[in-house]
Enzyme design. Structure first.
Site, PDB file in Angstrom:
ATOM      1  N   ASN A  82      38.263  16.548 -31.691  1.00 33.32           N
ATOM      2  CA  ASN A  82      38.939  17.077 -30.509  1.00 33.32           C
ATOM      3  C   ASN A  82      40.231  16.285 -30.304  1.00 33.32           C
ATOM      4  O   ASN A  82      40.184  15.134 -29.875  1.00 33.32           O
ATOM      5  CB  ASN A  82      38.005  16.942 -29.295  1.00 33.32           C
ATOM      6  CG  ASN A  82      38.677  17.324 -27.993  1.00 33.32           C
ATOM      7  OD1 ASN A  82      39.773  17.880 -27.983  1.00 33.32           O
ATOM      8  ND2 ASN A  82      38.006  17.030 -26.886  1.00 33.32           N
ATOM      9  N   LYS A  93      42.450  16.743 -28.160  1.00 32.25           N
ATOM     10  CA  LYS A  93      42.872  16.746 -26.748  1.00 32.25           C
ATOM     11  C   LYS A  93      44.365  17.096 -26.675  1.00 32.25           C
ATOM     12  O   LYS A  93      44.841  17.866 -27.505  1.00 32.25           O
ATOM     13  CB  LYS A  93      42.523  15.407 -26.082  1.00 32.25           C
ATOM     14  CG  LYS A  93      41.049  15.051 -26.304  1.00 32.25           C
ATOM     15  CD  LYS A  93      40.539  13.917 -25.472  1.00 32.25           C
ATOM     16  CE  LYS A  93      39.064  13.686 -25.801  1.00 32.25           C
ATOM     17  NZ  LYS A  93      38.458  12.623 -25.003  1.00 32.25           N
ATOM     18  N   HIS A 136      33.961  20.684 -21.616  1.00 29.06           N
ATOM     19  CA  HIS A 136      34.265  19.271 -21.878  1.00 29.06           C
ATOM     20  C   HIS A 136      34.353  18.531 -20.546  1.00 29.06           C
ATOM     21  O   HIS A 136      34.829  19.079 -19.552  1.00 29.06           O
ATOM     22  CB  HIS A 136      35.581  19.141 -22.650  1.00 29.06           C
ATOM     23  CG  HIS A 136      35.788  17.758 -23.167  1.00 29.06           C
ATOM     24  ND1 HIS A 136      36.264  16.745 -22.372  1.00 29.06           N
ATOM     25  CD2 HIS A 136      35.539  17.201 -24.385  1.00 29.06           C
ATOM     26  CE1 HIS A 136      36.303  15.621 -23.087  1.00 29.06           C
ATOM     27  NE2 HIS A 136      35.876  15.870 -24.310  1.00 29.06           N
ATOM     28  N   GLU A 157      36.314  16.460 -19.425  1.00 35.11           N
ATOM     29  CA  GLU A 157      37.659  16.417 -18.811  1.00 35.11           C
ATOM     30  C   GLU A 157      37.969  17.738 -18.105  1.00 35.11           C
ATOM     31  O   GLU A 157      38.659  17.756 -17.080  1.00 35.11           O
ATOM     32  CB  GLU A 157      38.706  16.087 -19.901  1.00 35.11           C
ATOM     33  CG  GLU A 157      38.591  14.628 -20.327  1.00 35.11           C
ATOM     34  CD  GLU A 157      38.958  14.333 -21.768  1.00 35.11           C
ATOM     35  OE1 GLU A 157      39.654  15.144 -22.404  1.00 35.11           O
ATOM     36  OE2 GLU A 157      38.537  13.270 -22.271  1.00 35.11           O
ATOM     37  N   GLU A 162      28.077  14.196 -24.673  1.00 34.80           N
ATOM     38  CA  GLU A 162      29.137  13.200 -24.553  1.00 34.80           C
ATOM     39  C   GLU A 162      28.982  12.472 -23.219  1.00 34.80           C
ATOM     40  O   GLU A 162      29.411  12.990 -22.172  1.00 34.80           O
ATOM     41  CB  GLU A 162      30.514  13.872 -24.588  1.00 34.80           C
ATOM     42  CG  GLU A 162      30.788  14.652 -25.848  1.00 34.80           C
ATOM     43  CD  GLU A 162      32.295  14.861 -26.074  1.00 34.80           C
ATOM     44  OE1 GLU A 162      32.787  14.362 -27.091  1.00 34.80           O
ATOM     45  OE2 GLU A 162      32.958  15.475 -25.228  1.00 34.80           O
ATOM     46  N   GLY A 174      36.574   7.732 -24.695  1.00 38.02           N
ATOM     47  CA  GLY A 174      37.872   7.063 -24.666  1.00 38.02           C
ATOM     48  C   GLY A 174      37.825   5.638 -24.144  1.00 38.02           C
ATOM     49  O   GLY A 174      38.852   5.043 -23.837  1.00 38.02           O
ATOM     50  N   SER A 195      33.632   7.757 -28.188  1.00 33.25           N
ATOM     51  CA  SER A 195      34.049   6.582 -28.959  1.00 33.25           C
ATOM     52  C   SER A 195      33.394   6.491 -30.333  1.00 33.25           C
ATOM     53  O   SER A 195      33.118   5.394 -30.819  1.00 33.25           O
ATOM     54  CB  SER A 195      33.823   5.293 -28.155  1.00 33.25           C
ATOM     55  OG  SER A 195      34.618   5.305 -26.969  1.00 33.25           O
TER      56      SER A 195
HETATM   57  P1  13P Z   1      36.730   9.606 -27.864  1.00 30.05           P
HETATM   58  O1  13P Z   1      36.137   9.704 -29.256  1.00 30.05           O
HETATM   59  O2  13P Z   1      38.193   9.305 -27.901  1.00 30.05           O
HETATM   60  O3  13P Z   1      35.933   8.702 -26.996  1.00 30.05           O
HETATM   61  O4  13P Z   1      36.617  11.074 -27.223  1.00 30.05           O
HETATM   62  C1  13P Z   1      35.399  11.727 -27.233  1.00 30.05           C
HETATM   63  C2  13P Z   1      35.591  13.125 -26.766  1.00 30.05           C
HETATM   64  O5  13P Z   1      35.791  13.371 -25.594  1.00 30.05           O
HETATM   65  C3  13P Z   1      35.555  14.205 -27.770  1.00 30.05           C
HETATM   66  O6  13P Z   1      35.493  15.441 -27.161  1.00 30.05           O
END
Ligand code: 13P
Length: 256
Positions: free
Chosen positions: A9, A11, A96, A98, A168, A174, A213
């Protein structure tokens, strides 16, 4: 046992140039590309045509990070599932964390998006996960089960035969804080059991990815867990070598 998938992803990170460079890096790594592991990239929407053009003859799939739950009409700024299907998109992330936290997507909205993605012939990747406060309050399993239940109620357990789930934990996204393999396995097993109560066969075949992560250093141990069928990778998917290395870690599990 379900096959392995490693999804990246991106983002809101990329440019036309960076997209070409990253995808070319993945294509150049053909030798390192894991056979038998489904590799998927989720670039930002403006680069989907580029992904289609560069990846269509490769074994790498691509998808979209979001889609509207509406079919068409006066929804300025939104993109419908039929538009994504025009670009031969195979997967679409829905729910997701976010999207849930920053854009206020409710379980009902996420379920509507999930159904819209399937109705357009694509596969939703349903993202679920608890916040740190919820984990500390001991609510992890009830939170993720409720997020899954919203989709079961709206679309039925059978619909999960044509979907992927990504667990997740919000606190691991992140932050560099990966859930331990044991923490992740506990939740994955609970999700599979929750689905099994509605449809055991679908649950047995359900791909449940871990995200938060994931890195080349942590992937192997996570993927070795019985109910972890791959990863949804953020930051580490922006580097071709890291992403390929995570794919290799998934490949190693297939040989076991
Ligand atoms: P990170 O791997 O940067 O922690 O992000 C995970 C994520 O949100 C994938 O959708």
């Amino acid at each position: 046992m379900p096959k392995m998938m490693v999804a990246g992803n991106w983002k809101m990170n990329a440019s036309s140039e960076a997209t070409t460079e990253l995808l070319q890096g993945l294509l150049n790594g053909q030798d390192a590309l894991p056979a038998g592991v489904e590799m998927v990239v989720f670039p930002p929407l403006p680069y989907l045509a580029q992904a289609q053009q560069m990846l269509q003859a490769s074994g790498i799939a691509y998808g979209a990070q979001n889609a509207s739950e509406h079919a068409k009409g006066a929804y300025t700024g939104e993109v419908s599932t039929s538009m994504l299907a025009d670009f031969a998109v195979r997967y679409v992330l829905v729910g997701h964390s976010e999207r849930r936290s920053i854009y206020g997507e409710s379980d009902a909205t996420v379920a509507a998006k999930y159904m819209a993605v399937q109705a357009a012939g694509m596969v939703p990747v349903l993202c679920i996960g608890e916040t740190l406060a919820q984990r500390e309050a001991g609510e992890t399993l009830s939170v993720v089960n409720a997020q899954v239940q919203a989709v079961l109620d709206a679309a039925g357990a059978e619909s999960l035969a044509n979907a992927v789930v990504a667990y997740e934990p919000v606190w691991a996204i992140g932050t560099g804080l990966t859930a331990t393999p044991e923490q992740a396995q506990e939740v994955h097993a609970a999700i599979r059991a929750h689905v099994a109560a509605a449809n055991a066969e679908v649950a047995a075949g359900l791909q449940i990815l871990y995200g938060g992560s994931v890195s080349p250093a942590t992937a192997a141990e996570l993927f070795a867990q019985q109910d972890i069928d791959g990863g949804l990778v953020g930051g580490a998917s922006l580097d071709a070598q890291s992403f390929l290395a995570i794919g290799q870690a998934a490949q190693a599990q297939l040989a076991i």
